[in-house]
Scaffold this active site. Structure first.
Site, PDB file in Angstrom:
ATOM      1  N   MET A 131      24.609   8.827   1.375  1.00  0.00           N
ATOM      2  CA  MET A 131      24.356  10.087   2.069  1.00  0.00           C
ATOM      3  C   MET A 131      24.636   9.951   3.565  1.00  0.00           C
ATOM      4  O   MET A 131      25.139  10.875   4.202  1.00  0.00           O
ATOM      5  CB  MET A 131      22.904  10.535   1.822  1.00  0.00           C
ATOM      6  CG  MET A 131      22.631  11.957   2.213  1.00  0.00           C
ATOM      7  SD  MET A 131      23.744  13.106   1.404  1.00  0.00           S
ATOM      8  CE  MET A 131      22.762  13.646   0.029  1.00  0.00           C
ATOM      9  N   PHE A 167     -11.453  -7.540  13.988  1.00  0.00           N
ATOM     10  CA  PHE A 167     -10.392  -8.012  13.109  1.00  0.00           C
ATOM     11  C   PHE A 167     -10.031  -6.936  12.078  1.00  0.00           C
ATOM     12  O   PHE A 167     -10.902  -6.407  11.401  1.00  0.00           O
ATOM     13  CB  PHE A 167     -10.828  -9.301  12.390  1.00  0.00           C
ATOM     14  CG  PHE A 167      -9.800  -9.791  11.415  1.00  0.00           C
ATOM     15  CD1 PHE A 167      -8.532 -10.159  11.850  1.00  0.00           C
ATOM     16  CD2 PHE A 167     -10.077  -9.850  10.055  1.00  0.00           C
ATOM     17  CE1 PHE A 167      -7.562 -10.583  10.959  1.00  0.00           C
ATOM     18  CE2 PHE A 167      -9.110 -10.272   9.150  1.00  0.00           C
ATOM     19  CZ  PHE A 167      -7.849 -10.640   9.608  1.00  0.00           C
ATOM     20  N   GLN A 168      -8.772  -6.638  11.970  1.00  0.00           N
ATOM     21  CA  GLN A 168      -8.240  -5.613  11.069  1.00  0.00           C
ATOM     22  C   GLN A 168      -8.866  -4.245  11.286  1.00  0.00           C
ATOM     23  O   GLN A 168      -9.057  -3.477  10.353  1.00  0.00           O
ATOM     24  CB  GLN A 168      -8.371  -6.055   9.603  1.00  0.00           C
ATOM     25  CG  GLN A 168      -7.482  -7.260   9.308  1.00  0.00           C
ATOM     26  CD  GLN A 168      -7.279  -7.504   7.835  1.00  0.00           C
ATOM     27  OE1 GLN A 168      -8.191  -7.299   7.041  1.00  0.00           O
ATOM     28  NE2 GLN A 168      -6.088  -7.964   7.458  1.00  0.00           N
ATOM     29  N   LYS A 214     -17.570  -1.015   6.148  1.00  0.00           N
ATOM     30  CA  LYS A 214     -18.052  -1.993   5.192  1.00  0.00           C
ATOM     31  C   LYS A 214     -19.578  -1.991   5.093  1.00  0.00           C
ATOM     32  O   LYS A 214     -20.143  -2.168   4.007  1.00  0.00           O
ATOM     33  CB  LYS A 214     -17.547  -3.387   5.592  1.00  0.00           C
ATOM     34  CG  LYS A 214     -17.675  -4.411   4.494  1.00  0.00           C
ATOM     35  CD  LYS A 214     -16.940  -5.705   4.850  1.00  0.00           C
ATOM     36  CE  LYS A 214     -17.060  -6.706   3.703  1.00  0.00           C
ATOM     37  NZ  LYS A 214     -16.384  -7.975   4.015  1.00  0.00           N
ATOM     38  N   GLU A 231       0.813  -1.224   0.000  1.00  0.00           N
ATOM     39  CA  GLU A 231       0.000   0.000   0.000  1.00  0.00           C
ATOM     40  C   GLU A 231       0.845   1.272   0.000  1.00  0.00           C
ATOM     41  O   GLU A 231       0.405   2.321  -0.474  1.00  0.00           O
ATOM     42  CB  GLU A 231      -0.979   0.004   1.178  1.00  0.00           C
ATOM     43  CG  GLU A 231      -2.105  -1.025   1.056  1.00  0.00           C
ATOM     44  CD  GLU A 231      -1.731  -2.419   1.551  1.00  0.00           C
ATOM     45  OE1 GLU A 231      -0.538  -2.650   1.841  1.00  0.00           O
ATOM     46  OE2 GLU A 231      -2.635  -3.273   1.649  1.00  0.00           O
TER      47      GLU A 231
HETATM   48  C1  LIG Z   1      12.650   5.429   4.840  1.00  0.00           C
HETATM   49  C2  LIG Z   1      13.951   6.088   5.125  1.00  0.00           C
HETATM   50  N1  LIG Z   1      14.792   5.558   6.048  1.00  0.00           N
HETATM   51  C3  LIG Z   1      15.982   6.157   6.300  1.00  0.00           C
HETATM   52  C4  LIG Z   1      16.344   7.299   5.653  1.00  0.00           C
HETATM   53  C5  LIG Z   1      17.677   7.976   5.964  1.00  0.00           C
HETATM   54  N2  LIG Z   1      18.541   7.980   4.761  1.00  0.00           N
HETATM   55  C6  LIG Z   1      18.650   9.050   3.946  1.00  0.00           C
HETATM   56  S1  LIG Z   1      19.643   8.764   2.629  1.00  0.00           S
HETATM   57  C7  LIG Z   1      19.948   7.200   3.143  1.00  0.00           C
HETATM   58  C8  LIG Z   1      20.865   6.309   2.350  1.00  0.00           C
HETATM   59  C9  LIG Z   1      20.375   6.029   0.990  1.00  0.00           C
HETATM   60  O1  LIG Z   1      21.229   5.088   0.386  1.00  0.00           O
HETATM   61  P1  LIG Z   1      21.122   4.783  -1.153  1.00  0.00           P
HETATM   62  O2  LIG Z   1      19.716   4.536  -1.521  1.00  0.00           O
HETATM   63  O3  LIG Z   1      22.092   3.710  -1.497  1.00  0.00           O
HETATM   64  O4  LIG Z   1      21.530   6.154  -1.830  1.00  0.00           O
HETATM   65  P2  LIG Z   1      22.979   6.861  -1.931  1.00  0.00           P
HETATM   66  O5  LIG Z   1      23.004   7.933  -0.891  1.00  0.00           O
HETATM   67  O6  LIG Z   1      24.017   5.833  -1.725  1.00  0.00           O
HETATM   68  O7  LIG Z   1      22.985   7.438  -3.304  1.00  0.00           O
HETATM   69  C10 LIG Z   1      19.305   6.923   4.342  1.00  0.00           C
HETATM   70  C11 LIG Z   1      19.399   5.656   5.079  1.00  0.00           C
HETATM   71  C12 LIG Z   1      15.415   7.828   4.720  1.00  0.00           C
HETATM   72  N3  LIG Z   1      15.663   8.959   4.069  1.00  0.00           N
HETATM   73  N4  LIG Z   1      14.251   7.189   4.454  1.00  0.00           N
END
Ligand SMILES: Cc1ncc(C[n+]2csc(CCOP(=O)(O)OP(=O)(O)O)c2C)c(N)n1
Ligand SMILES: [Mg+2]
Lengths: 199, 585
Positions: free
Chosen positions: B484, B116-117, B166, B54
């Site tokens: 990042m 439920f749900q 529902k 979803e």
């Molecule tokens: C759902 C979620 N969890 C954690 C983060 C924190 N976060 C931001 S960038 C990142 C790393 C992303 O890694 P990747 O997809 O390999 O991209 P890259 O920076 O290596 O290009 C994380 C963990 C986020 N933005 N979203």
């Protein structure tokens, strides 16, 4: 926190910390006219908790059952900037017609109502009654060793009365929360009715 | 009664959606929405896209909405269906995307019994929707749906949820076919204050170092807003920068465009923000990724802020002139006044400012060196852009370094072309968003620029793409790191790389094949162009695994706690990775 400490946090947190211009918080009574829908009150309260605003007092009731209009009053604290933001955030809620900052007007009337229960006999009871009397509070119910007085007035007056009654056997307090209104020719309630008629 | 047909709540819902122009639904079935699925079964009008999660439905609806300017609709079941959708709804709230979520709910009589749900959908989504409803009477279905759509699509757009028990889906009533939905307390369109517009023009006329800073509000306002913005920028001769969400509102290859601003914006855009004397913000919200240190933000500027949302004005940054209203309407008014005043060419007055900007440009802040056979991530994205720029393309992204590089190196000629999770920064946004974009634009080239970590959050939506033959492309910039996160750990946490390396990764080529898509890989520079060509040429969905240099940082960058004029550039020394830092990798 010390400024230095805040700077250090800003250095590493990657979030800019809004500058503190030293402005003190002031207390504001905000009155909202709202559509009387499920969830409206929850939305208002949720906004205050989600955005880290204070709620010092809250009251809500239906004021026009036919048209489904209710009035919510919140007493809050903040700098002018925060109060302005609170007003705009509230006005943005779909079911809020308008927000009035009652504290901003010199023609304001701000009132609360309290029921106060006293458990006292003899001299203490007499003394409590005298004090209540001098505050123009009146007894609404009495029993053997307890009685209830009702008072309405400005919040400060009620606070004072309660603190005077405390040593004499204060057994309970119930308050309605603040109600506030501005006595000017402009009336937001009338505006809403006019608007509804137009459409 | 006699001549009107009785319909059940589910049918009324579909009829109301139809009346509001909806023909596409992203959804996932379950017990509490079966009557609606039953009604869809017989309905030729709706194209239903069955997602795999979803959250994917919500992002797909966002992609659909952002690439068309229309409403995106999702349909999910009660309980886990709606809790799974919450990330997408929050994303839509922060990025102002019009999305309508219909969630199933247990029958009214069972609400509150931990049935439920059962989940308290309106309670759970109160703070991540613009508005929400629980329908308690079949006679309210039509009005609620029409009001919900009105709220989602007008003013500052946002997500609306309608929780639909529902029993109400099954109860019968007549369809009223009411044309107008009226909410007495909702006034989304403020009339802009003409005096303030006049004052803004006066400031602009006398500016010697002006800059436009525009955001997603321009795109949400519609085609007229972008068109008028271009005209006004041309008429004034001012430089312009865009936020991440505003990219494409002004043509990315134009001379007057300084690139994106903010944390990873260009040097020239951020220096112009710092040095300007008049700043004209239209439809952007002074987000913290844009402002950097607040006391040092555009310290010499008179600030004009135009926004449809009154809460945006004076929230983060105090401004001199705040104008509440629709961007297109205000831009048209500004252009009219500017023309009427027959303000003479500003070129001479602005020359020193442009000279200054051009010296900043010479820094070439997006420069990088591609010197050996290892593919630099920037180069991979740059090549991708060179190969698609003449085509009808749409880009979505995941979140991380690759997202910023996509924003830096890909130039968008028109609005609605770039879909990225800005406000919430949701890893896993890009692939499902691409599904939505491709559904809306079946013949266009839709590419999700992804990271190897992000893509795994909603990877399963490639199966949706295969099912509906959506020829989208997933272009993975694979650096094996949560790049990042690694970058911040390097810059702010002494190179201690805590849990940011993926020691196990799937073979993305085989994974693509397992899903029934095409898989491609480039490991060396010499393979890159060929792989991109093959990806573009392939008629079905493709996952491309581009193995890039692992330790690249995303520059330029405004470091934490710094101002726009304190950016770090690529050539600035960065700390060496310590032995200690890599010990646990
Ligand atoms: C759902 C979620 N969890 C954690 C983060 C924190 N976060 C931001 S960038 C990142 C790393 C992303 O890694 P990747 O997809 O390999 O991209 P890259 O920076 O290596 O290009 C994380 C963990 C986020 N933005 N979203
Ligand atoms: Mg990565």
């Amino acid at each position: 926190m010390e400024n230095q400490e805040l700077d250090a946090i800003e250095q590493i947190s990657h979030y800019p910390i809004p500058p503190d211009n030293g402005e003190a918080d002031t207390r504001h009574v905000l009155t909202m006219l709202a559509r009387d829908k499920t969830g409206t009150l929850a939305r208002v309260i949720g906004l205050f908790s989600a955005r880290n605003y204070n709620v010092d007092s809250l009251s809500a009731d239906n004021i026009d059952v036919e048209r489904g209009i209710s009035c919510i009053t919140i007493t809050t604290r903040g700098t002018n900037k925060v109060i302005e933001q609170i007003k705009r955030q509230l006005e943005r809620l779909i079911d809020i017609h308008c927000v009035i900052d009652v504290s901003n007007s010199k023609d304001r009337v701000i009132r609360e109502l309290a029921l106060i229960k006293i458990r006292a006999k003899g001299q203490a009871r007499l003394e409590a009654l005298t004090i209540a009397n001098s505050f123009r509070a009146h007894v609404v119910d009495g029993a053997d060793d307890t009685f209830i007085i009702e008072i309405s007035g400005a919040p400060r007056k009620i606070r004072t009365l309660i603190s005077l009654l405390k040593p004499l056997g204060l057994a309970g307090v119930v308050k309605t929360g603040t109600a506030g209104m501005i006595n000017s020719s402009y009336s937001p309630f009338e505006e809403i009715l006019k608007q509804e008629e137009k459409s | 009664m006699a001549n009107k047909k009785m319909l059940n709540g589910a049918e009324i819902l579909l009829q109301s959606l139809k009346d509001c122009g909806v023909d596409t639904i992203f959804g996932y079935p379950g017990g509490a929405v079966l009557p609606i699925y039953d009604a869809i079964y017989n309905d030729e009008h709706f194209k239903h896209i069955l997602v795999r999660h979803e959250q994917g439905a919500a992002h797909a609806a966002e992609g659909y909405a952002r690439s068309t300017g229309k409403l995106g609709v999702i349909l999910v079941t009660s309980g886990p269906g709606v809790t799974n959708a919450i990330t997408g709804l929050t994303d839509a709230l922060l990025d102002s995307v019009p999305v309508l979520c219909i969630s199933g709910q247990v029958p009214t009589a069972l609400i509150g019994t931990d049935a439920f749900q059962e989940a308290d959908a309106t309670g759970l989504t109160r703070s991540c929707t613009k508005h929400n409803y629980l329908v308690k009477d079949v006679n309210e279905v039509e009005e609620t749906v029409k009001q919900g759509i009105q709220i989602a699509t007008t003013g500052r757009p946002g997500p609306v949820l309608i929780d639909f028990p529902k029993d109400i889906q099954l109860a019968k009533t007549e369809y009223n076919d009411s044309k107008k939905s009226y909410i007495p307390s909702y006034h989304p369109k403020a009339k802009p204050d003409l005096d303030k517009i006049q004052q803004a023009i006066d400031l602009m006329e006398n500016a010697v170092k002006p800059v436009f800073y525009t955001g997603g509000g321009i795109i949400n306002s519609g085609a007229k807003a972008s068109k008028t913005l271009v005209e006004l920028v041309k008429a004034t001769g001012f430089p312009i920068t865009n936020t991440l969400l505003g990219l494409g509102a002004y043509p990315g290859e134009d001379e007057q465009f300084l690139g994106m601003l903010g944390m990873h914006g260009t040097y020239e855009a951020n220096m112009a923000m710092h040095g300007c004397d008049v700043l004209i913000n239209i439809g952007a919200r002074f987000d913290d990724r844009v402002t950097g240190r607040i006391e040092a933000f555009a310290p010499f500027a008179k600030k004009i802020h135009i926004d449809i949302d009154q809460t945006s004005i004076d929230k983060n940054i105090a401004v001199d002139i705040g104008i509440i209203g629709d961007a297109a309407e205000i831009l048209l008014e500004m252009k009219k006044i500017w023309d009427k005043k027959s303000i003479k060419s500003q070129d001479k007055k602005l020359k020193p400012w442009w000279d200054q900007i051009n010296t900043w440009r010479e820094k070439d802040s997006l420069g990088y060196i591609q010197d050996n056979e290892d593919i630099k991530p920037q180069y991979a994205i740059d090549r991708l852009y060179q190969k698609i720029k003449e085509k009808d393309f749409y880009i979505t992204t995941e979140v991380g370094q690759h997202q910023m590089w996509a924003a830096q190196y890909i130039k968008f000629p028109t609005p609605h072309r770039f879909m990225t999770s800005g406000g919430l920064g949701t890893m896993g946004y890009g692939l499902p968003a691409a599904v939505g974009v491709q559904v809306a634009h079946p013949d266009s080239l839709v590419i999700d620029v992804a990271g190897e970590a992000s893509i795994q959050m909603t990877m399963q939506e490639i199966s949706t793409a295969v099912q509906y033959n959506l020829p989208l492309k997933v272009f993975i910039i694979n650096n094996k790191w949560m790049g990042m996160v690694r970058q911040w750990q390097e810059l702010n946490h002494g190179c201690r790389y805590s849990e940011s390396y993926s020691d196990a990764l799937p073979d993305f080529v085989k994974l693509a094949e397992a899903y029934g898509a095409k898989g491609l890989r480039a490991e060396k520079l010499s393979e890159l162009d060929g792989v991109i060509d093959e990806m573009i040429a392939h008629k079905g969905p493709v996952i491309v695994d581009i193995l890039v240099t692992k330790q690249e940082n995303c520059f330029p960058m405004i470091p934490s706690g710094a101002a726009h004029n304190e950016m770090i550039l690529n050539e600035d020394p960065i700390p060496e990775t310590s032995e200690e830092g890599l010990a646990k990798v």
